[in-house]
Scaffold this motif. Structure first.
Motif, mmCIF file in Angstrom:
data_model
loop_
_atom_site.group_PDB
_atom_site.id
_atom_site.type_symbol
_atom_site.label_atom_id
_atom_site.label_comp_id
_atom_site.label_asym_id
_atom_site.label_seq_id
_atom_site.Cartn_x
_atom_site.Cartn_y
_atom_site.Cartn_z
ATOM 1 N N PRO A 17 -1.156 7.458 1.677
ATOM 2 C CA PRO A 17 -0.493 8.387 2.596
ATOM 3 C C PRO A 17 0.183 7.689 3.776
ATOM 4 O O PRO A 17 1.276 8.096 4.181
ATOM 5 C CB PRO A 17 -1.629 9.286 3.087
ATOM 6 C CG PRO A 17 -2.749 9.104 2.126
ATOM 7 C CD PRO A 17 -2.579 7.786 1.462
ATOM 8 N N ALA A 18 -0.442 6.639 4.316
ATOM 9 C CA ALA A 18 0.135 5.988 5.496
ATOM 10 C C ALA A 18 1.399 5.208 5.132
ATOM 11 O O ALA A 18 2.443 5.366 5.767
ATOM 12 C CB ALA A 18 -0.894 5.064 6.154
ATOM 13 N N GLY B 178 -9.148 10.697 9.644
ATOM 14 C CA GLY B 178 -8.673 9.420 9.080
ATOM 15 C C GLY B 178 -7.226 9.456 8.643
ATOM 16 O O GLY B 178 -6.405 8.666 9.088
ATOM 17 N N LEU B 179 -6.911 10.399 7.781
ATOM 18 C CA LEU B 179 -5.551 10.445 7.254
ATOM 19 C C LEU B 179 -4.546 10.813 8.350
ATOM 20 O O LEU B 179 -3.433 10.307 8.385
ATOM 21 C CB LEU B 179 -5.522 11.461 6.111
ATOM 22 C CG LEU B 179 -4.291 11.400 5.240
ATOM 23 C CD1 LEU B 179 -4.675 11.536 3.787
ATOM 24 C CD2 LEU B 179 -3.298 12.480 5.614
ATOM 25 N N GLU C 156 2.496 -1.501 -4.541
ATOM 26 C CA GLU C 156 1.274 -0.704 -4.716
ATOM 27 C C GLU C 156 0.551 -1.198 -5.974
ATOM 28 O O GLU C 156 1.137 -1.258 -7.051
ATOM 29 C CB GLU C 156 1.634 0.781 -4.817
ATOM 30 C CG GLU C 156 0.494 1.696 -5.250
ATOM 31 C CD GLU C 156 -0.782 1.568 -4.423
ATOM 32 O OE1 GLU C 156 -0.731 1.767 -3.201
ATOM 33 O OE2 GLU C 156 -1.843 1.252 -5.011
ATOM 34 N N GLY C 157 -0.721 -1.544 -5.781
ATOM 35 C CA GLY C 157 -1.529 -2.078 -6.881
ATOM 36 C C GLY C 157 -1.786 -1.068 -7.982
ATOM 37 O O GLY C 157 -1.846 -1.407 -9.171
ATOM 38 N N GLY D 55 0.815 -1.208 0.000
ATOM 39 C CA GLY D 55 0.000 0.000 0.000
ATOM 40 C C GLY D 55 0.846 1.254 0.000
ATOM 41 O O GLY D 55 1.585 1.520 0.942
ATOM 42 N N GLY E 153 -12.520 14.765 10.308
ATOM 43 C CA GLY E 153 -11.366 14.886 9.413
ATOM 44 C C GLY E 153 -10.109 14.252 9.979
ATOM 45 O O GLY E 153 -9.020 14.795 9.888
ATOM 46 N N ARG F 77 -10.542 14.957 -3.312
ATOM 47 C CA ARG F 77 -10.117 14.241 -2.109
ATOM 48 C C ARG F 77 -9.107 15.100 -1.356
ATOM 49 O O ARG F 77 -7.927 15.154 -1.707
ATOM 50 C CB ARG F 77 -9.500 12.884 -2.465
ATOM 51 C CG ARG F 77 -10.479 11.895 -3.073
ATOM 52 C CD ARG F 77 -11.654 11.592 -2.143
ATOM 53 N NE ARG F 77 -11.284 11.118 -0.822
ATOM 54 C CZ ARG F 77 -11.064 9.848 -0.524
ATOM 55 N NH1 ARG F 77 -11.178 8.930 -1.434
ATOM 56 N NH2 ARG F 77 -10.732 9.497 0.705
ATOM 57 N N ASP G 285 -5.792 3.209 7.295
ATOM 58 C CA ASP G 285 -7.144 2.680 7.169
ATOM 59 C C ASP G 285 -7.201 1.158 7.294
ATOM 60 O O ASP G 285 -8.263 0.600 7.563
ATOM 61 C CB ASP G 285 -7.766 3.115 5.829
ATOM 62 C CG ASP G 285 -8.356 4.518 5.918
ATOM 63 O OD1 ASP G 285 -7.944 5.275 6.819
ATOM 64 O OD2 ASP G 285 -9.237 4.857 5.102
ATOM 65 N N VAL H 130 -0.555 -7.658 -4.864
ATOM 66 C CA VAL H 130 -0.219 -8.839 -4.078
ATOM 67 C C VAL H 130 -1.242 -9.901 -4.435
ATOM 68 O O VAL H 130 -2.443 -9.682 -4.283
ATOM 69 C CB VAL H 130 -0.290 -8.528 -2.571
ATOM 70 C CG1 VAL H 130 -0.086 -9.796 -1.769
ATOM 71 C CG2 VAL H 130 0.740 -7.490 -2.203
HETATM 72 C C1 LIG Z 1 -15.412 11.178 1.875
HETATM 73 C C2 LIG Z 1 -14.147 11.080 2.654
HETATM 74 C C3 LIG Z 1 -13.598 12.211 3.197
HETATM 75 C C4 LIG Z 1 -12.434 12.146 3.973
HETATM 76 N N1 LIG Z 1 -11.944 13.294 4.532
HETATM 77 C C5 LIG Z 1 -10.847 13.240 5.309
HETATM 78 C C6 LIG Z 1 -10.320 14.416 5.956
HETATM 79 O O1 LIG Z 1 -10.829 15.513 5.824
HETATM 80 N N2 LIG Z 1 -9.210 14.290 6.722
HETATM 81 C C7 LIG Z 1 -8.597 13.081 6.906
HETATM 82 O O2 LIG Z 1 -7.619 13.017 7.624
HETATM 83 N N3 LIG Z 1 -9.062 11.951 6.291
HETATM 84 C C8 LIG Z 1 -10.169 11.987 5.511
HETATM 85 N N4 LIG Z 1 -10.636 10.837 4.924
HETATM 86 C C9 LIG Z 1 -9.929 9.577 5.145
HETATM 87 C C10 LIG Z 1 -8.665 9.425 4.305
HETATM 88 O O3 LIG Z 1 -8.929 9.605 2.938
HETATM 89 C C11 LIG Z 1 -8.077 8.031 4.540
HETATM 90 O O4 LIG Z 1 -7.990 7.837 5.935
HETATM 91 C C12 LIG Z 1 -6.675 7.859 3.936
HETATM 92 O O5 LIG Z 1 -6.670 8.001 2.550
HETATM 93 C C13 LIG Z 1 -6.144 6.473 4.290
HETATM 94 O O6 LIG Z 1 -4.809 6.307 3.856
HETATM 95 P P1 LIG Z 1 -4.110 4.897 3.830
HETATM 96 O O7 LIG Z 1 -2.740 5.132 3.298
HETATM 97 O O8 LIG Z 1 -4.281 4.245 5.138
HETATM 98 O O9 LIG Z 1 -4.991 4.003 2.843
HETATM 99 P P2 LIG Z 1 -5.331 4.213 1.292
HETATM 100 O O10 LIG Z 1 -5.205 5.627 0.901
HETATM 101 O O11 LIG Z 1 -6.639 3.541 1.093
HETATM 102 O O12 LIG Z 1 -4.164 3.415 0.563
HETATM 103 C C14 LIG Z 1 -4.148 1.991 0.463
HETATM 104 C C15 LIG Z 1 -3.348 1.603 -0.752
HETATM 105 O O13 LIG Z 1 -3.160 0.185 -0.767
HETATM 106 C C16 LIG Z 1 -3.238 -0.270 -2.097
HETATM 107 N N5 LIG Z 1 -3.604 -1.699 -2.098
HETATM 108 C C17 LIG Z 1 -4.710 -2.272 -1.560
HETATM 109 N N6 LIG Z 1 -4.690 -3.600 -1.782
HETATM 110 C C18 LIG Z 1 -3.560 -3.893 -2.454
HETATM 111 C C19 LIG Z 1 -2.976 -5.107 -2.966
HETATM 112 N N7 LIG Z 1 -3.556 -6.305 -2.833
HETATM 113 N N8 LIG Z 1 -1.793 -5.027 -3.610
HETATM 114 C C20 LIG Z 1 -1.166 -3.847 -3.751
HETATM 115 N N9 LIG Z 1 -1.673 -2.681 -3.295
HETATM 116 C C21 LIG Z 1 -2.851 -2.698 -2.660
HETATM 117 C C22 LIG Z 1 -4.307 0.608 -2.710
HETATM 118 O O14 LIG Z 1 -4.155 0.669 -4.109
HETATM 119 C C23 LIG Z 1 -4.052 1.954 -2.038
HETATM 120 O O15 LIG Z 1 -3.221 2.795 -2.778
HETATM 121 C C24 LIG Z 1 -11.788 10.884 4.157
HETATM 122 C C25 LIG Z 1 -12.323 9.732 3.573
HETATM 123 C C26 LIG Z 1 -13.506 9.813 2.855
HETATM 124 C C27 LIG Z 1 -14.090 8.575 2.275
#
Ligand SMILES: Cc1cc2nc3c(=O)[nH]c(=O)nc-3n(C[C@H](O)[C@H](O)[C@H](O)COP(=O)(O)OP(=O)(O)OC[C@H]3O[C@@H](n4cnc5c(N)ncnc54)[C@H](O)[C@@H]3O)c2cc1C
Lengths: 493, 292
Positions: free
Chosen positions: A48-49, A401-402, A72-73, A45, A399, A93, A389, A189
């Motif tokens: 951002p995280a 999650g990220l 990353e997929g 993944g 706000g 976003r 996530d 993966v």
């Molecule tokens: C409507 C909405 C509004 C939001 N507003 C806010 C806000 O104002 N402030 C805030 O902080 N957060 C907000 N969030 C939340 C925020 O967008 C998420 O918490 C954040 O993007 C999560 O980041 P992440 O890196 O954990 O996961 P993700 O961004 O989901 O990244 C996961 C990655 O893993 C990859 N992946 C998955 N499975 C596989 C696999 N099998 N093989 C290879 N790669 C794979 C995916 O392609 C993806 O790129 C909001 C969310 C929504 C839905």
């Protein structure tokens, strides 16, 4: 009772169990038994995280010696801002980054790689109840105790509105500058299985990943930064519990009649709680703003189907008209502009306390996302850590999650550093315990608070209404308490 | 109740021990080297202790098992060694260090030392075949530890280990949670001395022999709390920090301040913490440098 997610306690994950995949898996399986490439950290993944975690690891002198892979997929070059992106158009976003997240991004050297012109700090928050109009306003000046003299050097910024793409671009650029990560972009993966106990080595506690390009990797520590449907979490058999809110978050990029009530240097975020969920408008540079409107899936579908002018009129109505008016407006398939114009004449509003009028919707930015709340039972397993996530999904009303994912990444970097310094196996449960204890309770408290806030405001009749407006007025009157509230919104900075 | 507020110094570390003799004579004083070196016996393992620790072997690496407190203490050992190496180091210490771990047990310290970037090699010895088997089996789970020469286990007592020439001796010799199980510490320590390279360090950890430590480790940890298997400790074998200082000074070691001590206390919910002064009544680390 909230529905529980099914528990999958099996230490094996296979992405798509079609015959086709199975055949290929078998072929990979034989080669994997021979030579999986051995890594210290494999991160699935590149959101951002995940990017923040790897940047932190590459940035730290303690962990630079680690052998690291990123899978990353998606095509990572697509999660970058286009070169010379125009300031008249913003991604739908966006996230509100807390000062604590920004500080961490500065420390790992990524913040200076972000496009500064596209970041909008904001200085005030207006939050009110759509049924009773009880209001809290957040800004550092009113929150500051009368006993502590105003410190001009103190930042008056509550948080920073940033496009997620701007964050991932900054992290990718910093990571490219640091180098040293074997990156598999556009690579999925396909399966994760435990390794084998052969004559030379016992890899039976090591996750072995088979990638869509045929490579196999063995992970001392496998990090699931793979989002809400985390394949890594499934492999680890870690249950994730929670519920769906039966709500969608409708996002859109808005153009306003001006830069905002406080001008370009004092930007204001607005959030109005409606019985169906909060509608929020967050400031972006210039006359732009970002919308997150949490509502029922039916209303979300209706909003998405509207003509841009009618959608814009609905957003303006969402901050001004009564819940009853809004309910009626959602039954119309068109003509909201005229209907709202007429109703506004019969509604008294205090315009200076409301966001500026929306004049246009950036084409193609209206999109609904289902909202849910999930929390994994633990963030760690033998040779497993979950961040972002993959570990927790929160309602977007605060706000957070990220930001929570950034906090996770920083804490996991710290845990890995400690393990390296003292020769621990960073994949062992013992070494990972400190990561879980650093983050679990903090995130759980935030998830619980946001969930309760949602539930409190999703009730539109009865004694709860009187109580909740009382709640809001009380908070508004108590400056120091509010300061505490704001500090947690600002990430404890 | 008492279990809520323990034992400032849980002596809760369980591992197989070397024992110099089967005798149970408490080491009230450390006799000077001359009176004891020649009495080193060939068989140095106390049979009652061997059978006791063999029972623990299977759960050695279980993070929630009986060795949990030992696992939790392990990072502090490195903190202390780092502190020693940066003390009185006029001569630049070698790029990569060679370690000898005496009484390595299931390999908790030996594995961690072998993983450090600054380590050239680790030789880890233990006279108990069963626990060494646990160590060997566990090592196979980490490819890094299987790199040739990085980590070598030898089933031997220190008395039976060949004495190296000075320049081939070890940069760091470690003796963790062993001394309190040794019947006669002075001759035992004497056998260790030639394995430390001139300018190298001997680092050990043990527990002070006081009323507090008896109460904590024997009565509380074993009898009341039950967090340490019964029979792990014999309080009369404990050695005090002042006794060590005097004895090493008598050997001409640790001159010019190259002798360190660090008292540590287990605080439930927080883990092991350094508490200065606690070396006088609880668990402590002791490090001493051999003259270059
Ligand atoms: C409507 C909405 C509004 C939001 N507003 C806010 C806000 O104002 N402030 C805030 O902080 N957060 C907000 N969030 C939340 C925020 O967008 C998420 O918490 C954040 O993007 C999560 O980041 P992440 O890196 O954990 O996961 P993700 O961004 O989901 O990244 C996961 C990655 O893993 C990859 N992946 C998955 N499975 C596989 C696999 N099998 N093989 C290879 N790669 C794979 C995916 O392609 C993806 O790129 C909001 C969310 C929504 C839905």
């Amino acid at each position: 009772m909230p529905p529980r997610l099914r528990l999958s306690a099996q230490r094996a994950f296979i992405s798509t169990p079609s015959t086709h995949v199975c055949l290929r898996l078998r072929r990979f399986a034989s080669s994997s038994a021979a030579t999986p490439e051995i890594y210290d950290v494999v991160c699935v993944g590149g959101g951002p995280a995940g990017l923040s975690l790897l940047t932190g690891l590459r940035n730290s002198p303690v962990t630079t010696g680690l052998k690291i892979a990123l899978i990353e997929g998606q095509d990572l070059s697509k999660s970058r801002l286009p070169e010379n992106a125009s300031l008249d158009s913003f991604s739908n976003r966006c996230s509100s980054l807390t000062p604590a997240s920004v500080k961490n991004l500065q420390e790992i050297g990524a913040w200076s790689h972000a496009s500064a012109a596209r970041i909008q700090p904001y200085h005030e928050m207006q939050v009110w109840d759509g049924l009773t109009d009880a209001r809290i306003s957040f800004d550092w000046d009113s929150a500051r105790s009368m006993f502590s003299p105003r410190n001009l050097a103190q930042s008056t910024t509550i948080a920073y509105m940033v496009e997620n793409l701007n964050i991932t671009t900054a992290l990718q650029n910093r990571l490219a500058e640091l180098g040293g990560v074997d990156t598999f972009s556009s690579t999925k993966v396909e399966s994760i299985e435990l390794g084998q106990d052969t004559e030379e080595l016992d890899l039976s506690s090591w996750p072995i990943l088979t990638l869509s390009n045929g490579k196999t990797l063995a992970a001392r520590l496998l990090v699931g930064a793979d989002g809400a449907n985390s394949p890594v979490r499934t492999f680890a058999g870690i249950p994730s519990r929670g519920w769906d809110y039966a709500r969608n978050g409708v996002v859109a990029t808005l153009k306003l009649e001006g830069p905002g009530r406080g001008g370009p240097d004092h930007k204001i975020a607005y959030q109005r709680f409606l019985p169906t969920g909060p509608i929020a408008m967050l400031p972006l540079p210039g006359n732009m703003a970002s919308l997150v409107w949490s509502t029922t899936p039916e209303r979300a579908a209706k909003l998405k189907s509207l003509q841009p002018e009618d959608f814009a009129a609905m957003v303006n109505a969402g901050f001004r008209l009564s819940a009853t008016d809004l309910e009626y407006l959602h039954t119309l398939s068109s003509g909201q502009v005229e209907e709202i114009e007429w109703r506004k004449q019969h509604t008294t509003t205090n315009e200076p306390s409301l966001p500026m009028t929306v004049t246009a919707i950036q084409p193609g930015t209206v999109a609904p996302f289902p909202l849910k709340m999930r929390h994994a039972d633990t963030y760690i397993g033998e040779r497993i850590a979950l961040v972002g996530d993959a570990a927790h999904t929160v309602h977007p009303l605060a706000g957070q999650g990220l930001n929570q994912g950034q906090g996770d990444a920083a804490a996991l970097v710290h845990t890995i550093e400690e393990a390296v310094k003292t020769g621990q196996d960073m994949g062992s449960l013992l070494a990972l315990e400190s990561y879980n204890s650093a983050r679990y309770a903090t995130n759980n408290a935030m998830l619980g608070a946001v969930d309760k806030l949602h539930k409190l405001y999703a009730i539109d009749s009865g004694p709860m209404i009187g109580l909740r407006s009382l709640g809001l007025r009380t908070v508004d009157a108590l400056g120091p308490l509010k300061a505490f509230f704001m500090k947690s919104a600002a990430g404890g900075a | 109740m008492a279990a809520r507020k323990p034992p400032l110094a849980l002596r809760a570390l369980s591992r197989p021990k070397l024992s110099h003799r089967c005798s149970r004579r408490p080491p009230t004083t450390l006799s000077p080297r001359s009176s004891s070196t020649q009495s080193a016996p060939k068989s140095s393992v106390d049979p009652t202790e061997v059978s006791h620790f063999s029972n623990l072997a299977s759960s050695w690496w279980d993070p929630a098992g009986p060795s949990r407190l030992l696992h939790l203490m392990n990072p502090l050992r490195h903190t202390f060694i780092q502190r020693c190496l940066s003390t009185a180091s006029q001569s630049a210490s070698p790029q990569r260090l060679r370690y000898l771990d005496i009484g390595c047990g299931g390999g908790i310290f030996a594995e961690s030392a072998a993983r450090l970037p600054g380590t050239a090699s680790v030789t880890a010895i233990d006279p108990t075949a069963e626990v060494l088997k646990v160590a060997e089996v566990h090592r196979r789970r980490d490819p890094r530890l299987m790199e040739p020469g990085r980590l070598t286990y030898v089933n031997t007592s220190i008395e039976e280990l060949a004495v190296p020439r000075a320049e081939e001796a070890y940069d760091v010799v470690t003796l963790f949670e062993v001394l309190e199980h040794v019947a006669d510490p002075a001759p035992f320590l004497s056998t260790i001395l030639p394995h430390v390279k001139p300018g190298g360090w001997l680092v050990l950890s043990t527990i002070a022999r006081t009323d507090v430590s008896w109460f904590v480790t024997n009565f509380m940890a074993e009898d009341v709390l039950g967090i340490v298997p019964k029979g792990t400790h014999d309080w009369r074998k404990y050695v005090n920090e002042g006794e060590l200082r005097k004895w090493f000074a008598g050997q001409g070691w640790g001159t010019g301040g190259a002798m360190n001590v660090m008292g540590v206390v287990y605080v439930p919910g927080l883990g092991w913490r350094e508490v200065s002064g606690s070396e006088r009544w609880g668990n402590y680390f002791f490090g001493v440098k051999r003259e270059a």
